[in-house]
Design a protein around this motif. Structure first.
Motif, short mmCIF file in Angstrom:
data_model
loop_
_atom_site.label_atom_id
_atom_site.label_comp_id
_atom_site.label_asym_id
_atom_site.label_seq_id
_atom_site.Cartn_x
_atom_site.Cartn_y
_atom_site.Cartn_z
N LYS A 155 0.93 -1.76 -11.82
CA LYS A 155 2.33 -1.85 -11.84
C LYS A 155 3.52 -0.97 -11.25
CE LYS A 155 5.80 -1.62 -15.79
NZ LYS A 155 6.11 -1.10 -17.25
N HIS A 156 2.81 0.29 -10.96
CA HIS A 156 3.63 1.31 -10.20
C HIS A 156 3.01 1.57 -8.81
CE1 HIS A 156 5.94 1.64 -13.74
NE2 HIS A 156 4.78 1.83 -14.52
N GLY A 157 1.80 0.85 -8.42
CA GLY A 157 1.41 1.18 -7.35
C GLY A 157 1.60 -0.04 -6.23
N ILE A 158 1.12 0.39 -4.83
CA ILE A 158 0.85 -0.81 -3.94
C ILE A 158 -0.30 -1.58 -4.16
CG2 ILE A 158 0.57 -1.10 -1.34
CD1 ILE A 158 2.24 1.76 -0.89
N THR A 159 -0.05 -2.83 -4.11
CA THR A 159 -1.29 -3.76 -4.45
C THR A 159 -1.24 -5.20 -3.49
OG1 THR A 159 0.15 -5.11 -5.96
CG2 THR A 159 -1.03 -3.31 -6.87
N ASN A 160 -0.77 -4.81 -2.27
CA ASN A 160 -0.73 -5.83 -1.32
C ASN A 160 -1.06 -5.37 0.06
OD1 ASN A 160 1.62 -4.57 -0.91
ND2 ASN A 160 2.77 -6.31 -0.97
N GLN A 161 -1.48 -4.12 0.11
CA GLN A 161 -1.66 -3.74 1.49
C GLN A 161 -3.40 -3.34 1.42
OE1 GLN A 161 0.99 -0.67 2.76
NE2 GLN A 161 2.43 -1.58 1.93
N PRO A 162 -4.25 -3.92 2.00
CA PRO A 162 -5.67 -3.33 2.06
C PRO A 162 -5.81 -2.02 2.46
CG PRO A 162 -5.44 -5.54 3.26
CD PRO A 162 -4.03 -4.94 2.85
N GLU A 163 -5.25 -1.47 3.31
CA GLU A 163 -5.54 -0.39 3.78
C GLU A 163 -4.94 0.96 2.82
OE1 GLU A 163 -1.14 -1.39 5.20
OE2 GLU A 163 -3.31 -2.15 5.22
N LYS A 164 -4.21 0.66 1.66
CA LYS A 164 -3.73 1.33 0.59
C LYS A 164 -4.25 0.63 -0.80
CE LYS A 164 0.20 3.48 2.81
NZ LYS A 164 1.60 3.67 2.86
N ALA A 165 -5.38 0.37 -0.80
CA ALA A 165 -5.97 -0.28 -2.03
C ALA A 165 -5.95 0.45 -3.21
CB ALA A 165 -7.44 -1.05 -1.66
N VAL A 166 -5.81 -0.34 -4.31
CA VAL A 166 -6.07 0.43 -5.48
C VAL A 166 -7.71 0.70 -5.76
CG1 VAL A 166 -5.89 0.22 -8.12
CG2 VAL A 166 -4.09 -0.52 -6.42
N THR A 167 -8.16 1.95 -6.23
CA THR A 167 -9.47 2.13 -5.88
C THR A 167 -9.72 2.52 -7.64
OG1 THR A 167 -9.61 3.06 -3.98
CG2 THR A 167 -11.35 3.43 -5.40
N ILE A 168 -10.81 1.83 -8.13
CA ILE A 168 -11.05 1.94 -9.64
C ILE A 168 -12.71 2.32 -9.61
CG2 ILE A 168 -11.30 0.96 -11.86
CD1 ILE A 168 -9.00 -1.16 -10.86
N THR A 169 -13.00 3.26 -10.08
CA THR A 169 -14.42 3.59 -10.17
C THR A 169 -15.00 4.14 -11.62
OG1 THR A 169 -14.31 4.57 -7.90
CG2 THR A 169 -16.27 5.18 -9.10
N LEU A 170 -16.00 3.34 -11.93
CA LEU A 170 -16.62 3.81 -13.40
C LEU A 170 -17.96 3.99 -13.14
CD1 LEU A 170 -16.05 1.69 -16.37
CD2 LEU A 170 -18.44 2.56 -15.92
N GLN A 171 -18.25 5.41 -13.70
CA GLN A 171 -19.70 5.88 -13.67
C GLN A 171 -20.03 6.30 -15.26
OE1 GLN A 171 -19.22 9.19 -11.17
NE2 GLN A 171 -19.67 7.91 -9.46
N CYS A 172 -21.26 5.92 -15.73
CA CYS A 172 -21.57 6.05 -16.96
C CYS A 172 -23.12 6.27 -17.16
CB CYS A 172 -21.34 4.70 -17.72
SG CYS A 172 -21.46 4.82 -19.56
N ASP A 173 -23.47 7.25 -18.14
CA ASP A 173 -24.79 7.65 -18.13
C ASP A 173 -24.99 7.93 -19.65
OD1 ASP A 173 -23.99 10.17 -18.41
OD2 ASP A 173 -24.40 10.96 -16.50
N ALA A 174 -26.18 8.60 -20.16
CA ALA A 174 -26.37 8.73 -21.45
C ALA A 174 -25.47 9.94 -22.15
CB ALA A 174 -27.87 9.15 -21.64
#
Length: 351
Positions: free
Chosen positions: A274-293
């Protein structure tokens, strides 16, 4: 059934106390001592318990309900006096040698032995003190049980309040998400993009998932379902922007069999779109999920856009903070870092 169970549990506790106190006072296992203990603590202890139970089962609860002191007195006195007379009857005619016998004296004339027994007046005085103690014990027990019930009621009300607040916050998050999603589809429709049909189907699936989630604060959704929901949400944004490289979503191939509070992660992703840049590949939105026990680590990073926030800006993240405090108190850490150009969200949830 409950009253019968309560009766026998109280009786067992009562006998354990009176016999336990007797064993602490004397450890002499002689026959006469054991006989006196069984008569005094067993038989008369049972009569004392019945007197106690009548108070806690009928008389005191009625007094607590009506708060009528004169009525309490008129109900207590017959039971109080009746048990004194009943115990004296058994002591006088069945257990006189064990309970009332106090010794003997020799007759001055005949020098014969005369047994001495506790008189009725002396017995009544002693029984009065025991009766008063039983009444006080009954009041103490009843007030203690009332305190437990009130404490349990307060805990239930607190839980209900937390559930209601959690449901309200989730409803706000859902409405916030729906507004943004409809805006995205509206943008596609204005451009005449064919992806609007796919976007509509994806939104339907997202809304169905949201509706299925209960408002119970203790409910947890499987991690796989929550990630599928996030992937559909990201796909909806990719359809809107038409730039697959502008959104990078990293999820491990293998996930532990863990559950999570539903719809907890999407506000961070929604905020980035909503508030970020979402149409420039060099400024991509990065989402990372890590999960363990042991824990879940969820990170979202986006570059900030120059356009102005709408009126609903900030509701999502504020609500998710409150929801985290309700659902994972002391089990999470949320760090949000903001610069002039970038925005970082880092959430850690300990299972």
């Amino acid at each position: 059934m409950h009253n019968i169970k309560q009766f026998f549990l109280l009786l067992l506790l009562w006998m354990a106390i009176v016999y336990g106190m007797e064993l602490m006072i004397t450890a002499n296992p002689k026959y006469l001592v054991l006989r006196y203990s069984n008569i005094n603590n067993g038989f008369f202890g049972l009569l004392n318990f019945l007197q106690f139970y009548i108070y806690v089962r009928w008389i005191i609860p009625l007094f607590i309900k009506e708060r009528h002191w004169r009525k309490l007195l008129w109900q207590l006195l017959p039971v109080f006096i009746g048990f004194i007379l009943l115990k004296y009857f058994f002591a006088r005619w069945i257990f006189a040698k064990d309970i009332l016998y106090t010794g003997y004296r020799l007759d001055r004339i005949t020098h014969s032995r005369i047994d001495l027994y506790t008189t009725f007046g002396e017995y009544v005085v002693n029984a009065l003190w025991k009766g008063i103690i039983i009444v006080l014990m009954a009041f103490a027990y009843q007030f203690f049980m009332l305190w437990l019930q009130e404490d349990r009621r307060r805990a239930q009300l607190q839980q209900q309040k937390a559930q209601a607040e959690s449901g309200f916050l989730k409803m706000q998050l859902n409405s916030h998400f729906l507004i943004n999603s409809l805006n995205s589809i509206y943008s596609l429709a204005l451009m005449g993009a064919p992806e609007v049909v796919t976007a509509n189907k994806t939104l339907t699936a997202l809304l169905a998932y949201m509706v299925e989630q209960p408002s119970d604060i203790d409910y947890r959704s499987p991690m796989k379902e929550e990630i599928c929901y996030l992937q559909d949400f990201v796909q909806l944004q990719r359809l809107r922007t038409g730039c697959d490289e502008c959104i990078l979503f990293s999820v491990p191939a293998l996930l532990p069999e863990k559950n999570i509070a539903p719809l907890l992660l999407v506000p961070f992703v929604e905020n980035a779109f909503k508030h970020g840049i979402t149409n420039q590949p060099e400024k991509a939105v990065t989402i990372t999920l890590q999960c363990d026990a042991q824990r879940l680590v969820f990170r979202v990073h986006n570059f900030k856009g120059n356009y102005h926030k709408d009126k609903t800006g900030g509701i999502g993240l504020n609500n998710v903070r409150k929801r985290l405090q309700l659902i994972y108190p002391g089990q999470h850490q949320l760090d949000i870092t903001e610069t002039e150009q970038e925005y970082y969200c880092n959430l850690v949830v300990n299972w």
